[in-house]
Design a protein around this motif. Structure first.
Motif, PDB file in Angstrom:
ATOM      1  N   TYR A 107      81.011   8.313 -41.747  1.00 42.98           N
ATOM      2  CA  TYR A 107      79.628   8.766 -41.886  1.00 42.98           C
ATOM      3  C   TYR A 107      79.537  10.286 -41.786  1.00 42.98           C
ATOM      4  CZ  TYR A 107      74.644   9.309 -41.285  1.00 42.98           C
ATOM      5  OH  TYR A 107      73.341   9.709 -41.456  1.00 42.98           O
ATOM      6  N   THR A 110      80.245  12.075 -44.962  1.00 44.76           N
ATOM      7  CA  THR A 110      79.431  11.792 -46.148  1.00 44.76           C
ATOM      8  C   THR A 110      78.022  12.339 -46.003  1.00 44.76           C
ATOM      9  OG1 THR A 110      78.952   9.586 -45.240  1.00 44.76           O
ATOM     10  CG2 THR A 110      80.693   9.724 -46.877  1.00 44.76           C
ATOM     11  N   GLU A 124      79.777  18.551 -44.901  1.00 39.49           N
ATOM     12  CA  GLU A 124      80.567  17.397 -45.323  1.00 39.49           C
ATOM     13  C   GLU A 124      82.051  17.750 -45.385  1.00 39.49           C
ATOM     14  OE1 GLU A 124      80.813  14.557 -49.327  1.00 39.49           O
ATOM     15  OE2 GLU A 124      79.256  16.075 -49.116  1.00 39.49           O
ATOM     16  N   GLU A 230      79.177   8.393 -53.073  1.00 36.26           N
ATOM     17  CA  GLU A 230      78.131   7.663 -52.360  1.00 36.26           C
ATOM     18  C   GLU A 230      76.948   8.617 -52.191  1.00 36.26           C
ATOM     19  OE1 GLU A 230      78.285   4.539 -51.447  1.00 36.26           O
ATOM     20  OE2 GLU A 230      80.362   4.185 -52.002  1.00 36.26           O
ATOM     21  N   THR A 233      71.386   7.969 -49.185  1.00 36.39           N
ATOM     22  CA  THR A 233      71.468   8.027 -47.724  1.00 36.39           C
ATOM     23  C   THR A 233      71.788   6.659 -47.145  1.00 36.39           C
ATOM     24  OG1 THR A 233      69.892   9.838 -47.634  1.00 36.39           O
ATOM     25  CG2 THR A 233      70.220   8.586 -45.607  1.00 36.39           C
ATOM     26  N   LYS A 236      75.385   5.528 -47.607  1.00 39.51           N
ATOM     27  CA  LYS A 236      76.301   6.178 -46.680  1.00 39.51           C
ATOM     28  C   LYS A 236      76.353   5.400 -45.361  1.00 39.51           C
ATOM     29  CE  LYS A 236      75.077  10.786 -48.422  1.00 39.51           C
ATOM     30  NZ  LYS A 236      76.292  11.200 -49.093  1.00 39.51           N
TER      31      LYS A 236
END
Length: 355
Positions: A107, A110, A124, A230, A233, A236
């Motif tokens: 997480y 991403t 990220e 991805e 939201t 993810k």
């Protein structure tokens, strides 16, 4: 041959993943957010394998695991707890730790790129990886690849190198990046089939990688998601939840084991990342240490690596003054005092010496 060896630790991913002192709070906060996620009706159809009941069960399981982990951690680090569980042969709880940590790390990597002030865990991808690729890579045959004079030994279980490569080739999957990076462990291959190639760039993950699983029947490693595309939201969060659930359930069923595998768990054979690292180190002429603090539970393995630097003439430590002084004290107890050790103070970019 790989004349320049990098040894990197958590500080090298500082702008993407929090360092040890701050990761417990962030892990708790992030996993709690995932357990509270509500999937809007218009998005449910995107996830054929996830009806609401299944997602709710997964979230409940994650919350129970997260609450256990935070209580067990207290003020200690993830690695400290993992070492204790490993020493006690507490396989089930070690799997729970790895599943929650893998969920969190996926997480964290991403999150949407924000062009705000650079701060800890704000990006990220730590931008220094992109800069490093741009300066250390060149087009070779069909792809951009890092200079063959370089190899990297990483104590990090993140995907920063793979994600950086994805900025060049966004349609490629993780297995292809593993091949381009000459990674060890490598996806889709048995460990016995992987040889270190001193004539090319190599990436050795000393603690394995979060978000991957070994299939025990053939000891092959594969990712729990295909690529990094991805964009939503909610996707993810579900991706992270999937990584948690698959890591936990598959590993506890004994059909698989997590791709995140701490060095202190490894058997004393020739197919561990440490053994591969030792092979790479034999012909190296420079060692560059970035963001690594030589923790006590890695000392045995770090000593094995440093003692194989038989051709190294120079060690460069890129760190704050306090980090440099601590590393210097440790290194001097292991290596030949004829090796020159230097301090590189500029932390804005990963140091690259002349090839």
């Amino acid at each position: 041959m790989s004349k320049i060896i990098y040894l990197i630790g958590a500080g090298a991913s500082y702008y993407s993943i929090p360092v040890v002192n701050n990761i417990n709070y962030r892990l708790n906060e992030t996993l709690e957010r995932i357990t509270q996620l509500t999937i809007p009706e218009n998005l449910k159809s995107q996830y054929a394998l996830h009806n609401l009941k299944t997602i709710t069960k997964m979230q409940t399981l994650l919350k129970e695991t997260k609450d256990w982990l935070i209580e067990e951690l207290g003020d200690n680090s993830i690695d400290t707890l993992a070492k204790r569980l490993s020493d006690l042969n507490d396989y089930e709880n070690l799997i729970k730790l790895k599943a929650a940590l893998s969920c969190y790390l996926i997480y964290e990597q991403t999150k949407k790129e924000k062009w705000n002030k650079l701060a800890e865990a704000s990006r990220e991808i730590d931008p220094r990886y992109k800069d490093f690729f741009a300066r250390a890579a060149k087009r070779s045959e069909n792809y951009v690849q890092i200079n063959n004079n370089i190899s990297i030994l990483s104590w990090n279980y993140d995907l920063q190198f793979e994600k950086t490569y994805a900025t060049y080739y966004p349609d490629k999957d993780l297995g292809e990046f593993s091949d381009l990076l000459n990674s060890f462990p490598s996806y889709g291959k048995s460990k016995n089939d992987i040889l270190v190639n001193n004539e090319k760039f190599n990436l050795v993950k000393l603690n394995g990688t979060a978000g991957l699983l070994y299939y025990k029947n053939d000891d092959k490693l594969f990712p729990l998601f295909k690529n990094f595309k991805e964009n939503n939201t909610y996707s993810k969060e579900l991706l992270a939840l999937d990584v948690f659930t698959n890591t936990l359930i598959s590993s506890l069923s004994y059909t698989h084991s997590p791709g995140l595998k701490f060095a202190f768990e490894a058997s004393k054979d020739q197919d561990t990342p440490i053994e591969k690292a030792k092979i790479l180190c034999r012909d190296a002429e420079k060692l560059i240490i970035i963001g690594y603090s030589f923790p006590d539970f890695n000392r045995e393995f770090d000593a094995a690596i440093l003692k194989n630097l038989s051709s190294v003439k120079e060690i460069i430590i890129q760190d704050y003054v306090s980090g440099y002084e601590r590393n210097l004290e440790i290194i001097n107890t292991i290596i030949d005092d004829k090796i020159i050790i230097k301090h590189h103070k500029d932390l804005d970019k990963f140091y690259i010496p002349p090839f």
